[in-house]
Design a protein around this motif. Structure first.
Motif, PDB file in Angstrom:
ATOM      1  N   ASP A   1     -14.236 -10.190  -5.487  1.00 49.72           N
ATOM      2  CA  ASP A   1     -13.372  -9.283  -4.574  1.00 49.72           C
ATOM      3  C   ASP A   1     -12.834  -9.776  -3.349  1.00 49.72           C
ATOM      4  N   ALA A   2     -11.470 -10.206  -3.475  1.00 45.84           N
ATOM      5  CA  ALA A   2     -10.969 -10.835  -2.381  1.00 45.84           C
ATOM      6  C   ALA A   2     -10.648 -10.003  -1.265  1.00 45.84           C
ATOM      7  N   LYS A   3     -10.594  -8.860  -1.228  1.00 48.24           N
ATOM      8  CA  LYS A   3     -10.405  -8.074  -0.311  1.00 48.24           C
ATOM      9  C   LYS A   3     -11.606  -7.864   0.736  1.00 48.24           C
ATOM     10  N   ARG A   4     -12.686  -7.826  -0.108  1.00 45.38           N
ATOM     11  CA  ARG A   4     -14.089  -7.565   0.620  1.00 45.38           C
ATOM     12  C   ARG A   4     -14.822  -8.914   0.667  1.00 45.38           C
ATOM     13  N   GLY A   5     -14.359  -9.940   0.273  1.00 42.53           N
ATOM     14  CA  GLY A   5     -14.844 -11.474   0.171  1.00 42.53           C
ATOM     15  C   GLY A   5     -16.219 -11.605  -0.509  1.00 42.53           C
ATOM     16  N   TYR A   6     -16.466 -10.910  -1.624  1.00 43.59           N
ATOM     17  CA  TYR A   6     -17.606 -11.116  -2.536  1.00 43.59           C
ATOM     18  C   TYR A   6     -17.598 -12.212  -3.397  1.00 43.59           C
ATOM     19  N   TYR A   7     -18.735 -12.988  -3.459  1.00 45.83           N
ATOM     20  CA  TYR A   7     -18.604 -14.265  -4.340  1.00 45.83           C
ATOM     21  C   TYR A   7     -19.797 -14.157  -5.159  1.00 45.83           C
ATOM     22  N   ARG A   8     -19.664 -15.024  -6.441  1.00 45.31           N
ATOM     23  CA  ARG A   8     -20.751 -15.112  -7.223  1.00 45.31           C
ATOM     24  C   ARG A   8     -20.667 -16.477  -7.926  1.00 45.31           C
ATOM     25  N   VAL A   9     -21.760 -17.171  -8.311  1.00 42.13           N
ATOM     26  CA  VAL A   9     -22.028 -18.211  -8.760  1.00 42.13           C
ATOM     27  C   VAL A   9     -21.207 -18.450 -10.291  1.00 42.13           C
ATOM     28  N   THR A  10     -20.659 -19.461 -10.487  1.00 42.39           N
ATOM     29  CA  THR A  10     -19.863 -19.772 -11.776  1.00 42.39           C
ATOM     30  C   THR A  10     -20.770 -20.495 -12.895  1.00 42.39           C
ATOM     31  N   ASP A  11     -20.180 -20.715 -14.161  1.00 41.35           N
ATOM     32  CA  ASP A  11     -20.888 -21.391 -15.081  1.00 41.35           C
ATOM     33  C   ASP A  11     -20.840 -23.080 -14.558  1.00 41.35           C
ATOM     34  N   LEU A  12     -19.696 -23.357 -13.925  1.00 41.13           N
ATOM     35  CA  LEU A  12     -19.771 -24.820 -13.257  1.00 41.13           C
ATOM     36  C   LEU A  12     -20.947 -24.714 -12.234  1.00 41.13           C
ATOM     37  N   GLY A  13     -20.988 -23.703 -11.419  1.00 35.50           N
ATOM     38  CA  GLY A  13     -22.031 -23.925 -10.307  1.00 35.50           C
ATOM     39  C   GLY A  13     -23.287 -24.074 -10.976  1.00 35.50           C
ATOM     40  N   ILE A  14     -23.575 -23.209 -12.173  1.00 32.20           N
ATOM     41  CA  ILE A  14     -24.758 -23.256 -12.586  1.00 32.20           C
ATOM     42  C   ILE A  14     -25.233 -24.739 -13.248  1.00 32.20           C
TER      43      ILE A  14
ATOM     44  N   ASN B   1     -20.500 -18.082  10.318  1.00 33.82           N
ATOM     45  CA  ASN B   1     -19.376 -18.711   9.973  1.00 33.82           C
ATOM     46  C   ASN B   1     -19.556 -19.896   9.276  1.00 33.82           C
ATOM     47  N   THR B   2     -20.553 -20.435   9.506  1.00 32.72           N
ATOM     48  CA  THR B   2     -20.855 -21.997   8.411  1.00 32.72           C
ATOM     49  C   THR B   2     -20.952 -21.417   7.065  1.00 32.72           C
ATOM     50  N   ILE B   3     -21.667 -20.265   6.747  1.00 30.11           N
ATOM     51  CA  ILE B   3     -22.122 -19.877   5.442  1.00 30.11           C
ATOM     52  C   ILE B   3     -20.710 -19.323   4.929  1.00 30.11           C
ATOM     53  N   SER B   4     -19.974 -18.534   5.553  1.00 22.50           N
ATOM     54  CA  SER B   4     -18.576 -18.050   5.249  1.00 22.50           C
ATOM     55  C   SER B   4     -17.552 -19.355   4.819  1.00 22.50           C
ATOM     56  N   ARG B   5     -17.600 -20.297   5.486  1.00 17.52           N
ATOM     57  CA  ARG B   5     -16.538 -21.442   5.258  1.00 17.52           C
ATOM     58  C   ARG B   5     -17.163 -22.225   4.118  1.00 17.52           C
ATOM     59  N   ARG B   6     -18.574 -22.359   3.984  1.00 15.37           N
ATOM     60  CA  ARG B   6     -19.315 -23.328   2.880  1.00 15.37           C
ATOM     61  C   ARG B   6     -19.099 -22.478   1.550  1.00 15.37           C
ATOM     62  N   MET B   7     -18.996 -21.085   1.515  1.00 16.33           N
ATOM     63  CA  MET B   7     -18.874 -20.398   0.461  1.00 16.33           C
ATOM     64  C   MET B   7     -17.383 -20.333  -0.001  1.00 16.33           C
ATOM     65  N   ASN B   8     -16.479 -20.514   0.790  1.00 19.10           N
ATOM     66  CA  ASN B   8     -15.115 -20.403   0.486  1.00 19.10           C
ATOM     67  C   ASN B   8     -14.834 -22.099  -0.236  1.00 19.10           C
ATOM     68  N   VAL B   9     -15.369 -23.045   0.774  1.00 20.94           N
ATOM     69  CA  VAL B   9     -15.267 -24.278   0.105  1.00 20.94           C
ATOM     70  C   VAL B   9     -15.878 -24.510  -1.431  1.00 20.94           C
ATOM     71  N   LEU B  10     -17.197 -23.936  -1.702  1.00 18.52           N
ATOM     72  CA  LEU B  10     -17.426 -23.808  -2.918  1.00 18.52           C
ATOM     73  C   LEU B  10     -16.738 -22.985  -4.034  1.00 18.52           C
ATOM     74  N   ALA B  11     -15.961 -22.030  -3.436  1.00 19.08           N
ATOM     75  CA  ALA B  11     -15.075 -21.248  -4.562  1.00 19.08           C
ATOM     76  C   ALA B  11     -13.964 -22.234  -4.974  1.00 19.08           C
TER      77      ALA B  11
ATOM     78  N   LEU C   1     -22.151 -11.200  -3.596  1.00 20.20           N
ATOM     79  CA  LEU C   1     -22.564 -10.883  -2.456  1.00 20.20           C
ATOM     80  C   LEU C   1     -21.358 -11.367  -1.471  1.00 20.20           C
ATOM     81  N   PRO C   2     -21.225 -10.802  -0.419  1.00 18.80           N
ATOM     82  CA  PRO C   2     -20.471 -11.404   0.843  1.00 18.80           C
ATOM     83  C   PRO C   2     -21.048 -12.445   1.564  1.00 18.80           C
ATOM     84  N   PRO C   3     -20.584 -13.417   2.361  1.00 19.46           N
ATOM     85  CA  PRO C   3     -21.126 -14.261   2.977  1.00 19.46           C
ATOM     86  C   PRO C   3     -22.390 -13.787   4.053  1.00 19.46           C
ATOM     87  N   THR C   4     -21.998 -12.668   4.565  1.00 18.49           N
ATOM     88  CA  THR C   4     -22.599 -12.205   5.641  1.00 18.49           C
ATOM     89  C   THR C   4     -24.381 -11.840   5.172  1.00 18.49           C
TER      90      THR C   4
END
Length: 99
Positions: A72-85, A53-63, A32-35
């Motif tokens: 998807d770097a162009k659209r800014g989609y993120y998902r949780v990783t094995d490390l996150g789990i 903006n805060t959620i977007s910044r935090r998701m970048n930090v978590l990445a 999902l994208p931060p929005t």
């Protein structure tokens, strides 16, 4: 209760938990994208009171820490990783994330 890394806050946990909950029964992790994450955590579920903006910044930090991956770097989609789990399940030595 899991240990939290010193640079993390409650928004980080909420983001990771929300994305983990979206995992399908077949093990597919939803991106999902931060929005969309902000909308659901703040507007729909009311578990946070943060700006988009805060959620977007935090998701970048978590990445950057490897807890999320940008699918998807162009659209800014993120998902949780094995490390996150592993972090969410308390199976990660958080000192590994301090740097």
């Amino acid at each position: 209760m899991r240990a939290r890394v010193s640079w993390m806050n409650e928004a980080d946990d909420a983001i990771l938990e929300y994305l983990q909950e979206l995992e399908t029964s077949t093990g597919h992790r939803i991106s999902l994208p931060p929005t969309a994450v902000w909308y659901n955590l703040v507007e729909e579920l009311a578990v946070l009171d943060r700006s988009q903006n805060t959620i977007s910044r935090r998701m970048n930090v978590l990445a950057e820490a490897g807890l999320l991956e940008k699918t998807d770097a162009k659209r800014g989609y993120y998902r949780v990783t094995d490390l996150g789990i592993a972090y969410l399940e308390g199976e990660l030595d958080v000192s590994e994330l301090e740097n």
